[in-house]
Design an enzyme around this catalytic site. Structure first.
Site, PDB file in Angstrom:
ATOM      1  N   THR A  69       2.156   6.445  15.006  1.00 13.36           N
ATOM      2  CA  THR A  69       1.066   7.228  14.421  1.00 13.36           C
ATOM      3  C   THR A  69       0.221   7.912  15.491  1.00 13.36           C
ATOM      4  OG1 THR A  69      -1.045   6.950  13.246  1.00 13.36           O
ATOM      5  CG2 THR A  69      -0.200   5.013  14.347  1.00 13.36           C
ATOM      6  N   ASP A  70      -0.389   9.029  15.115  1.00 16.61           N
ATOM      7  CA  ASP A  70      -1.302   9.721  16.041  1.00 16.61           C
ATOM      8  C   ASP A  70      -2.543   8.864  16.345  1.00 16.61           C
ATOM      9  OD1 ASP A  70      -2.567   9.945  13.550  1.00 16.61           O
ATOM     10  OD2 ASP A  70      -2.701  12.138  13.577  1.00 16.61           O
ATOM     11  N   GLU A  71      -2.797   7.837  15.504  1.00 16.16           N
ATOM     12  CA  GLU A  71      -4.015   7.035  15.696  1.00 16.16           C
ATOM     13  C   GLU A  71      -4.001   6.257  17.006  1.00 16.16           C
ATOM     14  OE1 GLU A  71      -5.541   4.999  12.324  1.00 16.16           O
ATOM     15  OE2 GLU A  71      -4.898   6.551  10.935  1.00 16.16           O
ATOM     16  N   ALA A 131       8.507  -0.627   8.829  1.00 17.73           N
ATOM     17  CA  ALA A 131       7.773  -1.777   8.274  1.00 17.73           C
ATOM     18  C   ALA A 131       6.514  -2.050   9.079  1.00 17.73           C
ATOM     19  CB  ALA A 131       8.663  -3.018   8.267  1.00 17.73           C
ATOM     20  N   ASP A 178     -20.078   4.280   6.261  1.00 17.39           N
ATOM     21  CA  ASP A 178     -18.921   4.722   7.041  1.00 17.39           C
ATOM     22  C   ASP A 178     -17.989   3.551   7.357  1.00 17.39           C
ATOM     23  OD1 ASP A 178     -17.350   6.575   8.243  1.00 17.39           O
ATOM     24  OD2 ASP A 178     -18.766   7.106   9.847  1.00 17.39           O
ATOM     25  N   ILE A 183       6.465   5.980   3.136  1.00 19.66           N
ATOM     26  CA  ILE A 183       7.276   6.911   3.943  1.00 19.66           C
ATOM     27  C   ILE A 183       8.729   6.448   3.989  1.00 19.66           C
ATOM     28  CG2 ILE A 183       7.479   8.118   6.151  1.00 19.66           C
ATOM     29  CD1 ILE A 183       4.530   7.519   6.664  1.00 19.66           C
ATOM     30  N   LYS A 208      -0.336  -0.906  16.540  1.00 19.54           N
ATOM     31  CA  LYS A 208       0.750   0.089  16.655  1.00 19.54           C
ATOM     32  C   LYS A 208       0.940   0.496  18.126  1.00 19.54           C
ATOM     33  CE  LYS A 208       2.813   1.901  13.730  1.00 19.54           C
ATOM     34  NZ  LYS A 208       4.062   1.538  12.997  1.00 19.54           N
ATOM     35  N   LEU A 251       8.595  -6.808   0.893  1.00 16.74           N
ATOM     36  CA  LEU A 251       7.854  -6.525  -0.349  1.00 16.74           C
ATOM     37  C   LEU A 251       6.461  -7.142  -0.324  1.00 16.74           C
ATOM     38  CD1 LEU A 251      10.725  -6.888  -2.990  1.00 16.74           C
ATOM     39  CD2 LEU A 251       9.902  -4.814  -1.880  1.00 16.74           C
ATOM     40  N   TYR A 268      -5.632  -1.825  13.439  1.00 12.92           N
ATOM     41  CA  TYR A 268      -4.347  -1.216  13.040  1.00 12.92           C
ATOM     42  C   TYR A 268      -3.754  -0.403  14.182  1.00 12.92           C
ATOM     43  CZ  TYR A 268      -1.300   2.485  11.266  1.00 12.92           C
ATOM     44  OH  TYR A 268      -0.263   3.389  11.113  1.00 12.92           O
TER      45      TYR A 268
HETATM   46  P1  NAD Z   1       3.294   1.392   3.555  1.00 19.65           P
HETATM   47  O1  NAD Z   1       2.170   0.416   3.730  1.00 19.65           O
HETATM   48  O2  NAD Z   1       3.337   2.258   2.358  1.00 19.65           O
HETATM   49  O3  NAD Z   1       4.688   0.583   3.590  1.00 19.65           O
HETATM   50  C1  NAD Z   1       4.949  -0.442   4.485  1.00 19.65           C
HETATM   51  C2  NAD Z   1       6.224  -1.169   4.034  1.00 19.65           C
HETATM   52  O4  NAD Z   1       6.527  -2.188   4.996  1.00 19.65           O
HETATM   53  C3  NAD Z   1       6.107  -1.861   2.671  1.00 19.65           C
HETATM   54  O5  NAD Z   1       7.255  -1.605   1.891  1.00 19.65           O
HETATM   55  C4  NAD Z   1       6.002  -3.330   3.031  1.00 19.65           C
HETATM   56  O6  NAD Z   1       6.515  -4.193   2.024  1.00 19.65           O
HETATM   57  C5  NAD Z   1       6.844  -3.392   4.302  1.00 19.65           C
HETATM   58  N1  NAD Z   1       6.476  -4.522   5.162  1.00 19.65           N
HETATM   59  C6  NAD Z   1       5.219  -4.874   5.570  1.00 19.65           C
HETATM   60  N2  NAD Z   1       5.281  -5.997   6.333  1.00 19.65           N
HETATM   61  C7  NAD Z   1       6.591  -6.328   6.415  1.00 19.65           C
HETATM   62  C8  NAD Z   1       7.304  -7.374   7.073  1.00 19.65           C
HETATM   63  N3  NAD Z   1       6.651  -8.304   7.778  1.00 19.65           N
HETATM   64  N4  NAD Z   1       8.646  -7.409   6.962  1.00 19.65           N
HETATM   65  C9  NAD Z   1       9.320  -6.484   6.233  1.00 19.65           C
HETATM   66  N5  NAD Z   1       8.696  -5.476   5.579  1.00 19.65           N
HETATM   67  C10 NAD Z   1       7.361  -5.404   5.660  1.00 19.65           C
HETATM   68  O7  NAD Z   1       3.314   2.224   4.895  1.00 19.65           O
HETATM   69  P2  NAD Z   1       3.648   3.775   5.124  1.00 19.65           P
HETATM   70  O8  NAD Z   1       2.446   4.579   4.886  1.00 19.65           O
HETATM   71  O9  NAD Z   1       4.904   4.097   4.411  1.00 19.65           O
HETATM   72  O10 NAD Z   1       3.902   3.763   6.693  1.00 19.65           O
HETATM   73  C11 NAD Z   1       5.202   3.488   7.222  1.00 19.65           C
HETATM   74  C12 NAD Z   1       5.145   3.532   8.743  1.00 19.65           C
HETATM   75  O11 NAD Z   1       4.730   4.813   9.170  1.00 19.65           O
HETATM   76  C13 NAD Z   1       4.177   2.532   9.351  1.00 19.65           C
HETATM   77  O12 NAD Z   1       4.768   1.981  10.505  1.00 19.65           O
HETATM   78  C14 NAD Z   1       2.960   3.371   9.721  1.00 19.65           C
HETATM   79  O13 NAD Z   1       2.298   2.829  10.845  1.00 19.65           O
HETATM   80  C15 NAD Z   1       3.605   4.702  10.039  1.00 19.65           C
HETATM   81  N6  NAD Z   1       2.770   5.904   9.808  1.00 19.65           N
HETATM   82  C16 NAD Z   1       2.171   6.100   8.596  1.00 19.65           C
HETATM   83  C17 NAD Z   1       1.445   7.274   8.380  1.00 19.65           C
HETATM   84  C18 NAD Z   1       0.784   7.561   7.042  1.00 19.65           C
HETATM   85  O14 NAD Z   1       0.097   8.572   6.914  1.00 19.65           O
HETATM   86  N7  NAD Z   1       0.977   6.759   6.010  1.00 19.65           N
HETATM   87  C19 NAD Z   1       1.331   8.221   9.388  1.00 19.65           C
HETATM   88  C20 NAD Z   1       1.948   7.969  10.615  1.00 19.65           C
HETATM   89  C21 NAD Z   1       2.684   6.812  10.799  1.00 19.65           C
HETATM   90  O1  TDX Z   2     -11.822   5.754   0.051  1.00 16.59           O
HETATM   91  C1  TDX Z   2     -11.691   6.368   1.113  1.00 16.59           C
HETATM   92  N1  TDX Z   2     -12.668   7.234   1.531  1.00 16.59           N
HETATM   93  C2  TDX Z   2     -12.605   7.926   2.692  1.00 16.59           C
HETATM   94  O2  TDX Z   2     -13.522   8.698   3.021  1.00 16.59           O
HETATM   95  C3  TDX Z   2     -10.536   6.210   1.970  1.00 16.59           C
HETATM   96  C4  TDX Z   2      -9.427   5.272   1.575  1.00 16.59           C
HETATM   97  C5  TDX Z   2     -10.481   6.934   3.134  1.00 16.59           C
HETATM   98  N2  TDX Z   2     -11.496   7.754   3.502  1.00 16.59           N
HETATM   99  C6  TDX Z   2     -11.386   8.513   4.758  1.00 16.59           C
HETATM  100  C7  TDX Z   2     -11.035   7.691   5.974  1.00 16.59           C
HETATM  101  C8  TDX Z   2     -10.186   8.642   6.802  1.00 16.59           C
HETATM  102  O3  TDX Z   2     -11.025   9.458   7.596  1.00 16.59           O
HETATM  103  O4  TDX Z   2     -10.277   9.418   4.576  1.00 16.59           O
HETATM  104  C9  TDX Z   2      -9.490   9.528   5.769  1.00 16.59           C
HETATM  105  C10 TDX Z   2      -8.078   9.101   5.461  1.00 16.59           C
HETATM  106  O5  TDX Z   2      -8.098   7.714   5.230  1.00 16.59           O
HETATM  107  P1  TDX Z   2      -6.782   6.858   4.908  1.00 16.59           P
HETATM  108  O6  TDX Z   2      -6.076   7.468   3.748  1.00 16.59           O
HETATM  109  O7  TDX Z   2      -7.177   5.428   4.843  1.00 16.59           O
HETATM  110  O8  TDX Z   2      -5.891   7.176   6.195  1.00 16.59           O
HETATM  111  P2  TDX Z   2      -6.159   6.995   7.751  1.00 16.59           P
HETATM  112  O9  TDX Z   2      -7.155   5.931   8.020  1.00 16.59           O
HETATM  113  O10 TDX Z   2      -6.438   8.346   8.334  1.00 16.59           O
HETATM  114  O11 TDX Z   2      -4.716   6.467   8.236  1.00 16.59           O
HETATM  115  C11 TDX Z   2      -3.491   7.015   7.657  1.00 16.59           C
HETATM  116  O12 TDX Z   2      -2.897   7.955   8.505  1.00 16.59           O
HETATM  117  C12 TDX Z   2      -2.376   7.491   9.726  1.00 16.59           C
HETATM  118  C13 TDX Z   2      -2.516   5.888   7.375  1.00 16.59           C
HETATM  119  O13 TDX Z   2      -3.126   4.928   6.528  1.00 16.59           O
HETATM  120  C14 TDX Z   2      -2.038   5.247   8.644  1.00 16.59           C
HETATM  121  O14 TDX Z   2      -1.042   4.276   8.364  1.00 16.59           O
HETATM  122  C15 TDX Z   2      -1.436   6.316   9.528  1.00 16.59           C
HETATM  123  O15 TDX Z   2      -1.100   5.774  10.785  1.00 16.59           O
END
Ligand code: NAD
Ligand code: TDX
Length: 350
Positions: free
Chosen positions: A137-139, A86, A284, A15, A166, A39, A162
């Site tokens: 996050t909504d989680e 991050a 699960d 993101i 958060k 990284l 996780y």
């Molecule tokens: P991601 O795992 O793709 O990226 C995380 C980044 O943070 C990486 O570039 C990593 O190198 C960096 N990082 C990790 N630990 C670090 C540290 N100690 N110091 C500096 N950098 C560090 O994550 P994402 O999916 O892009 O999520 C970004 C943010 O958005 C997170 O805070 C996550 O909780 C939140 N979020 C994600 C989702 C989703 O669907 N992916 C949804 C809602 C909120």
């Molecule tokens: O292999 C899989 N099989 C499967 O059934 C994986 C990786 C996931 N799942 C399920 C678990 C979840 O119900 O799919 C759904 C989505 O899983 P993830 O992609 O791992 O996402 P989720 O656990 O929902 O969390 C994501 O959205 C909220 C992000 O990873 C979080 O960082 C964010 O806060």
């Protein structure tokens, strides 16, 4: 006038890198962006190759837990917005090893808060125009039954290590507003999808495995529900909240696009022309939240934000991107780029 400077943490991740691209393409050279990222396995500088040559973009390899490094960045740059992405972000990893989630997501956030507070405060309060945005996050709200939505007033009830980390970070960020008047917002977003997502997450994992003819692991009965939002819509929401959000407030961000996991898997398989026989039900996830759904009416009424990308359009664009960028996907899945970082940056500080 000085250009507004954004310190984006975790900007080499999914993101964060989409946010940086969005900001630099929208605001061009009227802003400066500093990307602070340590990284980890999830950080990939290839995600930023389109913009990394720009003079108003700078990458600093540092850990958000490193007090000296973070202080140094605030001391030497007039940071206006700290947009904090991050994190350790993968629920399955948090179940295996919770400690690093506490370290990065909780202690790292406090370290950033302390540096921002120190450099932004005046004798009487805080310099104007400063904002810390905690990207959450909504989680943190826990799990819903078949009905209802998370609002900003829903009590925090995280289940996984996780989401607990958060939620802890969110409460600390809020406490800096309540205690010191520190200028902050928290955004709580639903599941994002789009280009550059690390292939441990459901959508890129399914695309990657389906293309290779590998089994697609579906947890439990596959009927868990997530609300999917195209990543660029999330980036636009964060920009709005940073610039216009009322200090101290939380904003939910969601796509009103609820789908069961098994529906997502089938949409992708059909789009790729792959067989449903690849679907493999597996054990699960422990503590697996059943349903997430966001009420995003506050950000709509206060800041005028709404998702612009329908799921139909977003998933088509996403699948096409992964097919076109097969090299990126293979590299990310194989971890080759980590070896590259070791050679490039082994042991350096900002
Ligand atoms: P991601 O795992 O793709 O990226 C995380 C980044 O943070 C990486 O570039 C990593 O190198 C960096 N990082 C990790 N630990 C670090 C540290 N100690 N110091 C500096 N950098 C560090 O994550 P994402 O999916 O892009 O999520 C970004 C943010 O958005 C997170 O805070 C996550 O909780 C939140 N979020 C994600 C989702 C989703 O669907 N992916 C949804 C809602 C909120
Ligand atoms: O292999 C899989 N099989 C499967 O059934 C994986 C990786 C996931 N799942 C399920 C678990 C979840 O119900 O799919 C759904 C989505 O899983 P993830 O992609 O791992 O996402 P989720 O656990 O929902 O969390 C994501 O959205 C909220 C992000 O990873 C979080 O960082 C964010 O806060």
């Amino acid at each position: 006038m000085n250009k507004p400077t954004f310190l984006t943490t975790g900007g080499a991740g999914f993101i964060g890198s989409n946010f940086i691209r969005f900001m630099l393409s929208n605001y061009k050279d009227s802003i400066k962006v500093i990307n602070l990222d340590s990284l980890t396995y999830a950080g990939n500088l290839e995600n930023l190759s389109e913009i990394d040559h720009l003079p108003n973009y700078r990458f600093i390899k540092a850990d958000i837990c490193d007090e000296q490094a973070v202080d140094y960045i605030f001391l030497n740059n007039d940071i206006d917005f700290c947009v904090h992405f991050a994190a350790e972000s993968h629920v399955d990893r948090s179940i295996k090893d919770p400690s690093v989630f506490v370290k990065t997501n909780v202690l790292g956030t406090v370290n950033l808060l302390n540096a921002a507070k120190k450099h932004w405060q005046t004798g009487t309060g805080f310099k104007s125009g400063k904002k810390f945005v905690q990207v959450s996050t909504d989680e943190v709200y826990g799990s819903l039954g078949a009905e209802g939505y998370f609002t900003e007033k829903t009590p925090l009830a995280p289940h996984s290590p996780y989401s607990a980390s958060k939620a802890s970070a969110d409460m600390l960020v809020q406490s800096y507003f309540d205690t010191y008047g520190f200028p902050m917002n928290i955004t709580r977003c639903s599941n994002n999808y789009g280009p550059f997502q690390f292939p441990e997450k459901l959508i890129p994992l399914v695309i990657n495995n389906a293309r290779a003819g590998k089994p697609l692991p579906v947890y439990g009965d596959g009927k868990n529900v997530r609300d999917w939002l195209y990543v660029e819509d999330h980036a636009r929401a964060i920009d709005l909240v940073a610039r216009k959000g009322t200090p101290g407030e939380v904003y939910n961000v969601g796509g009103h696009n609820e789908l069961q996991n098994i529906e997502i898997v089938k949409i992708i398989l059909d789009s790729l022309g792959s067989s449903h026989d690849l679907i493999t039900y597996v054990e699960d996830r422990l503590g697996h939240d059943r349903r997430y759904a966001i009420d995003a009416s506050k950000i709509k009424s206060e800041l005028g934000w709404e998702p612009e990308t329908s799921f139909g359009v977003g998933i088509k664009r996403t699948i096409e991107w992964y097919l076109k960028n097969n090299g990126w996907l293979k590299n990310a899945a194989s971890g080759d780029y980590l070896k590259y970082y070791e050679r490039m940056y082994g042991g350096t500080n900002p």
